[in-house]
Design an enzyme around this catalytic site. Structure first.
Site, PDB file in Angstrom:
ATOM      1  N   HIS A 200       6.931  -1.052  -7.220  1.00 46.66           N
ATOM      2  CA  HIS A 200       5.959  -0.364  -6.111  1.00 46.66           C
ATOM      3  C   HIS A 200       5.834  -1.455  -5.052  1.00 46.66           C
ATOM      4  CE1 HIS A 200       2.163   1.230  -4.713  1.00 46.66           C
ATOM      5  NE2 HIS A 200       1.784   0.045  -4.742  1.00 46.66           N
TER       6      HIS A 200
ATOM      7  N   ARG B  26     -16.144  10.844 -21.900  1.00 52.61           N
ATOM      8  CA  ARG B  26     -16.757  11.005 -20.617  1.00 52.61           C
ATOM      9  C   ARG B  26     -17.128   9.808 -19.981  1.00 52.61           C
ATOM     10  NH1 ARG B  26     -19.644  15.866 -22.453  1.00 52.61           N
ATOM     11  NH2 ARG B  26     -18.407  17.679 -22.117  1.00 52.61           N
TER      12      ARG B  26
ATOM     13  N   ASN C  58      -3.553   1.341   2.174  1.00 53.70           N
ATOM     14  CA  ASN C  58      -2.436   2.000   1.881  1.00 53.70           C
ATOM     15  C   ASN C  58      -1.246   1.773   2.843  1.00 53.70           C
ATOM     16  OD1 ASN C  58      -3.455   3.225  -0.443  1.00 53.70           O
ATOM     17  ND2 ASN C  58      -4.755   4.313   0.770  1.00 53.70           N
TER      18      ASN C  58
ATOM     19  N   GLU D 294       2.224  -6.887  -1.193  1.00 51.99           N
ATOM     20  CA  GLU D 294       0.708  -6.471  -1.172  1.00 51.99           C
ATOM     21  C   GLU D 294      -0.076  -7.596  -0.562  1.00 51.99           C
ATOM     22  OE1 GLU D 294      -0.177  -3.379  -1.643  1.00 51.99           O
ATOM     23  OE2 GLU D 294       0.653  -2.693  -3.493  1.00 51.99           O
TER      24      GLU D 294
ATOM     25  N   HIS E 211       2.240   2.557   2.300  1.00 50.83           N
ATOM     26  CA  HIS E 211       2.109   3.342   0.875  1.00 50.83           C
ATOM     27  C   HIS E 211       2.611   4.534   0.997  1.00 50.83           C
ATOM     28  CE1 HIS E 211       0.389  -0.416  -0.506  1.00 50.83           C
ATOM     29  NE2 HIS E 211       0.161   0.201  -1.711  1.00 50.83           N
TER      30      HIS E 211
ATOM     31  N   HIS F 261       5.481   5.358  -1.603  1.00 50.46           N
ATOM     32  CA  HIS F 261       5.389   6.240  -2.610  1.00 50.46           C
ATOM     33  C   HIS F 261       6.449   7.129  -2.654  1.00 50.46           C
ATOM     34  CE1 HIS F 261       0.648   5.440  -3.347  1.00 50.46           C
ATOM     35  NE2 HIS F 261       1.462   4.511  -3.714  1.00 50.46           N
TER      36      HIS F 261
ATOM     37  N   LYS G  63      -9.266   2.204  -8.439  1.00 51.20           N
ATOM     38  CA  LYS G  63      -8.292   3.104  -8.558  1.00 51.20           C
ATOM     39  C   LYS G  63      -7.723   3.296  -9.893  1.00 51.20           C
ATOM     40  CE  LYS G  63      -7.277   4.467  -3.867  1.00 51.20           C
ATOM     41  NZ  LYS G  63      -6.445   4.008  -2.942  1.00 51.20           N
TER      42      LYS G  63
ATOM     43  N   ARG H  25     -11.061   2.485   3.579  1.00 55.53           N
ATOM     44  CA  ARG H  25     -10.387   2.169   2.424  1.00 55.53           C
ATOM     45  C   ARG H  25      -8.979   2.465   2.571  1.00 55.53           C
ATOM     46  NH1 ARG H  25     -11.565   1.895  -4.008  1.00 55.53           N
ATOM     47  NH2 ARG H  25      -9.266   1.039  -4.710  1.00 55.53           N
TER      48      ARG H  25
ATOM     49  N   GLU I  78     -12.580   6.094  -0.541  1.00 57.53           N
ATOM     50  CA  GLU I  78     -11.704   6.160   0.384  1.00 57.53           C
ATOM     51  C   GLU I  78     -12.078   7.185   1.340  1.00 57.53           C
ATOM     52  OE1 GLU I  78      -7.765   5.151  -0.699  1.00 57.53           O
ATOM     53  OE2 GLU I  78      -7.198   6.717   0.173  1.00 57.53           O
TER      54      GLU I  78
ATOM     55  N   LYS J 100     -10.321  -7.303  -0.495  1.00 61.64           N
ATOM     56  CA  LYS J 100     -10.271  -6.076  -0.932  1.00 61.64           C
ATOM     57  C   LYS J 100     -11.561  -5.913  -1.502  1.00 61.64           C
ATOM     58  CE  LYS J 100      -8.144  -2.656  -3.841  1.00 61.64           C
ATOM     59  NZ  LYS J 100      -7.164  -2.096  -4.623  1.00 61.64           N
TER      60      LYS J 100
HETATM   61  P1  NAD Z   1       3.980  -3.710 -13.904  1.00 60.03           P
HETATM   62  O1  NAD Z   1       2.598  -3.592 -14.158  1.00 60.03           O
HETATM   63  O2  NAD Z   1       5.081  -2.943 -14.254  1.00 60.03           O
HETATM   64  O3  NAD Z   1       4.430  -5.091 -13.916  1.00 60.03           O
HETATM   65  C1  NAD Z   1       5.644  -5.681 -13.523  1.00 60.03           C
HETATM   66  C2  NAD Z   1       6.431  -6.386 -14.899  1.00 60.03           C
HETATM   67  O4  NAD Z   1       6.027  -7.839 -14.982  1.00 60.03           O
HETATM   68  C3  NAD Z   1       6.471  -5.346 -16.250  1.00 60.03           C
HETATM   69  O5  NAD Z   1       7.642  -5.480 -16.858  1.00 60.03           O
HETATM   70  C4  NAD Z   1       5.530  -6.381 -16.868  1.00 60.03           C
HETATM   71  O6  NAD Z   1       5.610  -6.178 -18.477  1.00 60.03           O
HETATM   72  C5  NAD Z   1       5.838  -7.761 -16.431  1.00 60.03           C
HETATM   73  N1  NAD Z   1       4.642  -8.745 -16.704  1.00 60.03           N
HETATM   74  C6  NAD Z   1       3.477  -8.335 -16.236  1.00 60.03           C
HETATM   75  N2  NAD Z   1       2.734  -9.644 -16.379  1.00 60.03           N
HETATM   76  C7  NAD Z   1       3.545 -10.458 -16.734  1.00 60.03           C
HETATM   77  C8  NAD Z   1       3.592 -11.957 -16.887  1.00 60.03           C
HETATM   78  N3  NAD Z   1       2.486 -12.731 -16.651  1.00 60.03           N
HETATM   79  N4  NAD Z   1       4.688 -12.648 -17.348  1.00 60.03           N
HETATM   80  C9  NAD Z   1       5.707 -12.005 -17.642  1.00 60.03           C
HETATM   81  N5  NAD Z   1       5.958 -10.615 -17.368  1.00 60.03           N
HETATM   82  C10 NAD Z   1       4.885 -10.118 -16.863  1.00 60.03           C
HETATM   83  O7  NAD Z   1       4.021  -3.749 -12.112  1.00 60.03           O
HETATM   84  P2  NAD Z   1       2.809  -4.354 -11.130  1.00 60.03           P
HETATM   85  O8  NAD Z   1       3.653  -4.732  -9.940  1.00 60.03           O
HETATM   86  O9  NAD Z   1       1.637  -5.380 -11.709  1.00 60.03           O
HETATM   87  O10 NAD Z   1       1.913  -2.887 -10.835  1.00 60.03           O
HETATM   88  C11 NAD Z   1       2.395  -2.102 -10.116  1.00 60.03           C
HETATM   89  C12 NAD Z   1       1.567  -0.747 -10.178  1.00 60.03           C
HETATM   90  O11 NAD Z   1       0.340  -1.040  -9.760  1.00 60.03           O
HETATM   91  C13 NAD Z   1       2.115   0.646  -9.821  1.00 60.03           C
HETATM   92  O12 NAD Z   1       2.006   1.784 -10.601  1.00 60.03           O
HETATM   93  C14 NAD Z   1       1.223   0.917  -8.728  1.00 60.03           C
HETATM   94  O13 NAD Z   1       1.096   2.262  -8.424  1.00 60.03           O
HETATM   95  C15 NAD Z   1      -0.099   0.128  -9.339  1.00 60.03           C
HETATM   96  N6  NAD Z   1      -1.034  -0.260  -8.067  1.00 60.03           N
HETATM   97  C16 NAD Z   1      -2.444   0.216  -8.261  1.00 60.03           C
HETATM   98  C17 NAD Z   1      -3.071  -0.242  -7.459  1.00 60.03           C
HETATM   99  C18 NAD Z   1      -4.703   0.475  -7.709  1.00 60.03           C
HETATM  100  O14 NAD Z   1      -5.412   0.023  -6.699  1.00 60.03           O
HETATM  101  N7  NAD Z   1      -4.924   0.848  -8.749  1.00 60.03           N
HETATM  102  C19 NAD Z   1      -2.695  -0.886  -6.352  1.00 60.03           C
HETATM  103  C20 NAD Z   1      -1.562  -1.322  -6.146  1.00 60.03           C
HETATM  104  C21 NAD Z   1      -0.599  -1.012  -7.083  1.00 60.03           C
HETATM  105  N1  GLY Z   2      -4.391   0.047  -3.309  1.00 63.50           N
HETATM  106  C1  GLY Z   2      -5.019   0.745  -2.365  1.00 63.50           C
HETATM  107  C2  GLY Z   2      -6.508   0.702  -2.951  1.00 63.50           C
HETATM  108  O1  GLY Z   2      -6.741   0.318  -3.652  1.00 63.50           O
HETATM  109  O2  GLY Z   2      -7.163   1.459  -2.226  1.00 63.50           O
END
Ligand code: NAD
Ligand code: GLY
Length: 363
Positions: A271, A127, A251, A191, A254, A258, A149, A247, A243, A233
């Protein structure tokens, strides 16, 4: 470094509790035993990473956690296509099998995918357990590690299962970006420019003027960029954690993005790439509505092209495909798709009346 001085603080004080947390941004923080020790005390750790990051950074982090601490390591397969219930289950099953308790701290070592899965596992483990974000991509350092998030994808759409669960700290080691591939770096830049468009026109101009230095990962430009994005942020999240209003502007691009990710198959478009194309669509509609000048769109296009980011959705994405995919978006209210459009450079708003012809005009 002085561990009592974070670079940015996410303020989440309420009458019930102060859930504010620090964001540390500096080089070589993954090797900073003093910082990790101050955040963890003697608590056990469930460290989650993926099979790419484990080769690069696991030994380093494992070493600073110390030999006396109980530490379990979960290594997930790498990729957006694995941001699933199966990976989430893998984390929870490992934590349960290794008899972790609610006092255990989960650590997400990786990009946004690892961060989102780990945060969701922490949110629901017994939990709710604490977690620390250790973002290693530009995208995770400027966006996904901050704000709480968390979640996973479903075949029906992006991030449809999840929770708001804030980390207790974000440890952003900028030296990890040295091993990040160009395509992944550029995805983070999408971003980054978003923050200029929605919240800070001076930052937008700074990015346009310094695109080449940013592309070359100039340390000074990169350090300022990461810090400024985290400040923006943190400010937005502090004002609207869940949100309910402001907030949503985070997006921008997005809703379209998406839809592209889902329709192309998770993992095909990164992404950030999908957000880039979606942001161009939202900016074109904003120009057509007279909210911003076409010069902003021109600057945005040149900037995205400098980073080899897509400026258009795939040709297979017709208006009908977009509308069908966007009906499953989390922002849909009473069956109505909601979009983020620019009201001026540096300001954005949620809009529910975008017509099919407006979407068709920006394809
Ligand atoms: P990812 O986590 O897939 O990383 C991209 C690639 O880079 C992967 O292959 C990873 O293994 C590699 N990698 C990571 N760090 C590295 C490093 N230092 N050296 C070498 N390789 C490395 O993608 P991302 O772009 O980091 O994140 C995208 C995700 O984030 C999506 O799922 C998206 O929905 C999510 N997201 C979430 C939020 C939120 O607020 N929670 C906001 C924006 C995006
Ligand atoms: N990436 C959108 C948010 O964190 O709200």
């Amino acid at each position: 470094m002085n561990v009592s001085e974070p670079s940015v603080t996410v303020s989440l004080a309420s009458e019930k509790a102060d859930r504010s947390y620090p964001i540390y941004i500096d080089k070589d923080l993954l090797s900073n035993a003093q910082l990790l020790g101050s955040l963890l005390g003697e608590r056990s750790v469930c460290l989650v990473t993926n099979d790419t990051l484990s080769e690069l950074y696991l030994d380093r982090v494992r070493a600073v956690l110390g030999a006396d601490r109980k530490v379990s390591v979960v290594i997930l397969p790498d990729g957006e296509q694995y941001k699933t219930l199966t990976a989430y289950d893998q984390v929870l099953t490992a934590a349960l099998e290794e008899k972790h308790e609610r006092s255990t701290v989960f650590i997400a070592l990786g990009g946004g995918v690892v961060g989102d899965i780990t945060g969701f596992a922490a949110a629901t483990f017994l939990r709710g357990a604490d977690f620390i974000q250790m973002p290693t991509t530009l995208l995770a350092q400027v966006d996904s590690s901050v704000g709480g998030k968390t979640g996973i994808n479903h075949a029906m759409g992006k991030n449809l299962i999840g929770a708001f669960h804030q980390p207790i700290a974000v440890v952003c080691d900028t030296a990890t970006l040295e091993t990040l591939g160009d395509r992944e770096f550029s995805a983070g830049v999408a971003e980054v420019i978003k923050y200029g468009l929605i919240a800070d026109k001076d930052f937008f101009r700074f990015l346009i003027d310094n695109a080449v230095r940013l592309k070359n990962r100039d340390p000074e430009v990169l350090a300022y960029t990461i810090a400024r994005c985290c400040e923006i942020k943190a400010d937005v999240v502090s004002r609207d954690e869940r949100e309910g209003g402001i907030r949503a502007i985070l997006n921008l691009g997005h809703t379209f993005g998406h839809a592209i990710e889902k329709e192309q198959g998770f993992g095909q478009w990164l992404h950030g790439e999908a957000v880039a194309a979606g942001m161009v669509m939202a900016t074109k509609i904003s120009v057509a509505r007279g909210s911003i000048s076409s010069d902003v769109l021109d600057d945005l296009l040149l900037f995205l092209q400098c980073f080899d980011l897509p400026c258009e959705p795939p040709t297979s994405m017709t208006v009908e495909v977009f509308l069908s995919a966007m009906q499953g978006d989390k922002k849909v209210q009473s069956g109505r798709i909601r979009y983020i459009l620019l009201s001026s450079l540096g300001d954005a708003a949620v809009v529910g009346d975008v017509s099919e012809s407006e979407i068709a005009a920006c394809l």
